[in-house]
Design an enzyme around this catalytic site. Structure first.
Site, mmCIF file in Angstrom:
data_model
loop_
_atom_site.group_PDB
_atom_site.id
_atom_site.type_symbol
_atom_site.label_atom_id
_atom_site.label_comp_id
_atom_site.label_asym_id
_atom_site.label_seq_id
_atom_site.Cartn_x
_atom_site.Cartn_y
_atom_site.Cartn_z
ATOM 1 C CE LYS A 1 -4.370 -1.418 -0.057
ATOM 2 N NZ LYS A 1 -5.342 -0.958 -1.060
ATOM 3 C CB SER B 1 -1.093 -8.133 -1.503
ATOM 4 O OG SER B 1 -1.975 -8.909 -0.708
#
Length: 333
Positions: free
Chosen positions: A52, A303
């Site tokens: 992120k 991720s």
């Protein structure tokens, strides 16, 4: 909504000194199990423990001075919040973070340590987003959306740029998908460098709005259940979906049991703690949800790694498949 290869190259130049270029790891074990040549992009080793910060930094670093003075605000289930908090701290601006009340304590504490102001609101990401939008109007802060923003998608796309500049010959790339920012960003790069690469989104059956909407090419209402993949939980927006219909090849769903298995599998065979969202690609391969993988070179984007230690311990101890956890040979190669 539109992003280009140029946008992603510019994003890389903007953020590269503030992030980690995470490694590619070959998984001999998963390759043997599937008959494919399987690699991992380890964004669990990124700053803040997930991908992120890439998008958040690209957005925050592009703000005008008057926008920076008023600060930023976002809503997130955790990882995007940490990314925005990190980016704001780096740039010396204030950040207000709204998260659902169900956000894991580990992620809440990480947001607070960054110096951002934390507000808990609602049971889901959608509740938190609605409240954050209201606060943005009241305070004049810039709202930084977790996925529905070209600057965010371009930042996430730098993952694909790193991978494909190193190894451009992947046949399939499996990407966890919630709102589509990560998937769309990487797909933009893949289709620019090697259009033959198949881009596949992976989502949990417990939170499947992206999957069904993609299949029907329209926004579809779905029912939600609790999910280990909390980072991909919640509703979607039309703009990223419409873009995905042009650059993404397919999407698959995995069961919660498969996600739990994948989280434990990664700890067992590669000694990495990863969160449920980060394990979606592995889950798709282990549960045989993917067709035509034998002999193919496949990338799984891992991720994030922000999983609570107690949750991981409970998953491991509750599973018969890991009774011989310490007896299995360890391999990162």
């Amino acid at each position: 909504m539109e992003i280009t290869m140029l946008d992603i190259v510019q994003a890389r130049n903007r953020i590269q000194k503030h992030i980690t270029q995470t490694p590619l790891l070959h998984s001999k074990v998963l390759s043997s199990l599937t008959g494919a040549d399987v690699w991992f992009k380890l964004e669990n080793l990124q700053i803040t423990g997930s991908f992120k910060p890439r998008g958040a930094l690209n957005k925050v670093l592009s703000l005008h001075e008057n926008e920076r003075l008023k600060g930023v605000i976002t809503a997130s289930s955790g990882n995007h919040a940490q990314g925005v908090a990190y980016a704001a701290s780096l740039c010396g601006i204030t950040a207000l973070i709204v998260v659902p009340e169900t956000t894991p304590q580990t992620k809440q504490e990480a947001i607070k340590r960054s110096g951002a102001e934390l507000v808990l609101y609602g049971k889901t990401y959608d509740d938190a987003e609605e409240f954050a939008n209201r606060l943005a109007l009241e305070t004049g802060r810039t709202f930084i959306h977790a996925f529905n923003d070209p600057m965010i998608m371009a930042g996430q796309g730098t993952i694909g740029l790193e991978v494909l500049l190193e190894q451009p010959d992947f046949d399939k790339i499996l990407v966890p998908v919630g709102g589509g920012g990560l998937l769309n960003g990487i797909a933009t790069v893949a289709k620019s460098i090697n259009p033959a690469i198949q881009m596949i989104g992976v989502q949990s059956k417990a939170s499947p709005p992206w999957y069904y909407s993609f299949k029907e090419r329209r926004m579809v209402d779905v029912e939600y259940e609790e999910s280990l993949a909390d980072g991909t939980y919640g509703g979607i927006h039309w703009e990223p979906l419409e873009y995905a219909l042009r650059v993404v090849d397919d999407n698959v769903l995995v069961e919660e049991e498969a996600i739990a298995e994948a989280v434990c599998w990664m700890a067992q065979h590669h000694h990495y703690m990863i969160e449920g969202s980060g394990a979606l690609g592995i889950a798709a391969l282990l549960s045989e949800q993917m067709e035509d993988v034998k002999g193919k070179k496949i990338l799984c984007v891992i991720s994030g790694g922000n999983v609570e230690a107690s949750l991981l311990a409970n998953l491991i101890t509750s599973r018969a498949s890991v009774e011989s956890f310490n007896d299995e040979p360890y391999s990162q190669d």
